[in-house]
Design a protein around this motif. Structure first.
Motif, PDB file in Angstrom:
ATOM      1  N   UNK A 163       0.842  -1.199   0.000  1.00 26.23           N
ATOM      2  CA  UNK A 163       0.000   0.000   0.000  1.00 26.23           C
ATOM      3  C   UNK A 163       0.879   1.251   0.000  1.00 26.23           C
ATOM      4  N   UNK A 164       0.378   2.298  -0.620  1.00 25.59           N
ATOM      5  CA  UNK A 164       1.078   3.585  -0.610  1.00 25.59           C
ATOM      6  C   UNK A 164       0.954   4.175   0.788  1.00 25.59           C
ATOM      7  N   UNK A 165       2.073   4.593   1.331  1.00 26.45           N
ATOM      8  CA  UNK A 165       2.130   5.184   2.663  1.00 26.45           C
ATOM      9  C   UNK A 165       2.465   6.672   2.553  1.00 26.45           C
ATOM     10  N   UNK A 166       2.104   7.470   3.557  1.00 19.29           N
ATOM     11  CA  UNK A 166       2.453   8.894   3.524  1.00 19.29           C
ATOM     12  C   UNK A 166       3.942   9.154   3.311  1.00 19.29           C
ATOM     13  N   UNK A 167       4.795   8.269   3.792  1.00 20.37           N
ATOM     14  CA  UNK A 167       6.246   8.448   3.623  1.00 20.37           C
ATOM     15  C   UNK A 167       6.668   8.334   2.154  1.00 20.37           C
ATOM     16  N   UNK A 168       5.835   7.737   1.302  1.00 17.63           N
ATOM     17  CA  UNK A 168       6.142   7.586  -0.128  1.00 17.63           C
ATOM     18  C   UNK A 168       5.851   8.857  -0.916  1.00 17.63           C
ATOM     19  N   UNK A 169       5.096   9.757  -0.328  1.00 17.09           N
ATOM     20  CA  UNK A 169       4.564  10.868  -1.090  1.00 17.09           C
ATOM     21  C   UNK A 169       5.635  11.734  -1.746  1.00 17.09           C
TER      22      UNK A 169
ATOM     23  N   UNK B  54      -6.586   0.669  -8.094  1.00 17.64           N
ATOM     24  CA  UNK B  54      -5.622   0.357  -7.037  1.00 17.64           C
ATOM     25  C   UNK B  54      -4.313   1.097  -7.261  1.00 17.64           C
ATOM     26  N   UNK B  55      -3.759   1.604  -6.186  1.00 19.37           N
ATOM     27  CA  UNK B  55      -2.444   2.249  -6.218  1.00 19.37           C
ATOM     28  C   UNK B  55      -1.512   1.468  -5.295  1.00 19.37           C
ATOM     29  N   UNK B  56      -0.311   1.203  -5.792  1.00 20.25           N
ATOM     30  CA  UNK B  56       0.673   0.469  -5.015  1.00 20.25           C
ATOM     31  C   UNK B  56       2.033   1.135  -5.113  1.00 20.25           C
ATOM     32  N   UNK B  57       2.817   0.973  -4.071  1.00 22.82           N
ATOM     33  CA  UNK B  57       4.229   1.288  -4.118  1.00 22.82           C
ATOM     34  C   UNK B  57       4.955  -0.019  -4.391  1.00 22.82           C
ATOM     35  N   UNK B  58       5.914   0.023  -5.293  1.00 20.75           N
ATOM     36  CA  UNK B  58       6.769  -1.126  -5.542  1.00 20.75           C
ATOM     37  C   UNK B  58       8.023  -0.887  -4.715  1.00 20.75           C
ATOM     38  N   UNK B  59       8.288  -1.788  -3.802  1.00 19.18           N
ATOM     39  CA  UNK B  59       9.352  -1.609  -2.818  1.00 19.18           C
ATOM     40  C   UNK B  59      10.439  -2.655  -3.007  1.00 19.18           C
ATOM     41  N   UNK B  60      11.680  -2.215  -2.928  1.00 18.11           N
ATOM     42  CA  UNK B  60      12.826  -3.122  -2.978  1.00 18.11           C
ATOM     43  C   UNK B  60      12.894  -3.915  -1.679  1.00 18.11           C
ATOM     44  N   UNK B  61      13.004  -5.227  -1.783  1.00 12.74           N
ATOM     45  CA  UNK B  61      13.145  -6.048  -0.581  1.00 12.74           C
ATOM     46  C   UNK B  61      14.541  -5.902   0.023  1.00 12.74           C
ATOM     47  N   UNK B  62      15.494  -5.512  -0.795  1.00  9.85           N
ATOM     48  CA  UNK B  62      16.869  -5.355  -0.325  1.00  9.85           C
ATOM     49  C   UNK B  62      16.995  -4.261   0.734  1.00  9.85           C
ATOM     50  N   UNK B  63      16.399  -3.088   0.450  1.00  5.17           N
ATOM     51  CA  UNK B  63      16.553  -1.969   1.388  1.00  5.17           C
ATOM     52  C   UNK B  63      15.232  -1.284   1.754  1.00  5.17           C
TER      53      UNK B  63
ATOM     54  N   UNK C 239       5.988   3.405  -8.472  1.00  8.99           N
ATOM     55  CA  UNK C 239       4.594   3.552  -8.087  1.00  8.99           C
ATOM     56  C   UNK C 239       3.779   3.064  -9.276  1.00  8.99           C
ATOM     57  N   UNK C 240       2.734   2.319  -9.003  1.00 13.02           N
ATOM     58  CA  UNK C 240       1.884   1.844 -10.088  1.00 13.02           C
ATOM     59  C   UNK C 240       0.429   2.032  -9.703  1.00 13.02           C
ATOM     60  N   UNK C 241      -0.355   2.412 -10.684  1.00 12.93           N
ATOM     61  CA  UNK C 241      -1.801   2.541 -10.492  1.00 12.93           C
ATOM     62  C   UNK C 241      -2.462   1.661 -11.539  1.00 12.93           C
ATOM     63  N   UNK C 242      -3.334   0.783 -11.088  1.00 10.74           N
ATOM     64  CA  UNK C 242      -4.041  -0.128 -11.969  1.00 10.74           C
ATOM     65  C   UNK C 242      -5.518   0.215 -11.938  1.00 10.74           C
ATOM     66  N   UNK C 243      -6.110   0.308 -13.113  1.00  4.91           N
ATOM     67  CA  UNK C 243      -7.536   0.614 -13.191  1.00  4.91           C
ATOM     68  C   UNK C 243      -8.232  -0.393 -14.083  1.00  4.91           C
TER      69      UNK C 243
END
Length: 86
Positions: free
Chosen positions: A6-12, A54-63, A69-73
């Motif tokens: 999920x997109x978090x405020x820290x991603x903004x 739907x909106x998602x953040x794509x996050x690296x598992x490494x760090x 960021x991707x939005x799917x409709x």
């Protein structure tokens, strides 16, 4: 490796910065650049994720860093994706 979350405020700030990168936005239909405050307000009033939008953040598992960021409709043949800003 990456994960969707999920997109978090820290991603903004990253999302806002990517939306001002001409190399990213030339492929998007996101409109004109907005001020940070305008963009924050738009995100705050955005509809919640649903099966149709739907909106998602794509996050690296490494760090655990947001790398895209991707939005799917539903019903659209395209999605929006912002690349990593250097």
């Amino acid at each position: 490796m990456v994960r969707l979350r999920a997109v978090e405020p820290a991603d903004f700030e990253s999302i806002w910065r990517w939306s001002h990168d001409p190399e990213v936005m030339r492929w998007m239909s996101g409109g004109y650049p907005k001020s940070f405050a305008q963009a924050q307000e738009r995100l705050a009033t955005a509809t919640r994720n649903s099966h149709e939008n739907c909106r998602f953040t794509i996050e690296s598992l490494h760090d655990q860093r947001a790398v895209r960021f991707v939005r799917l409709r539903a019903g659209l043949r395209r999605s929006f994706m912002y690349d990593v800003a250097a």
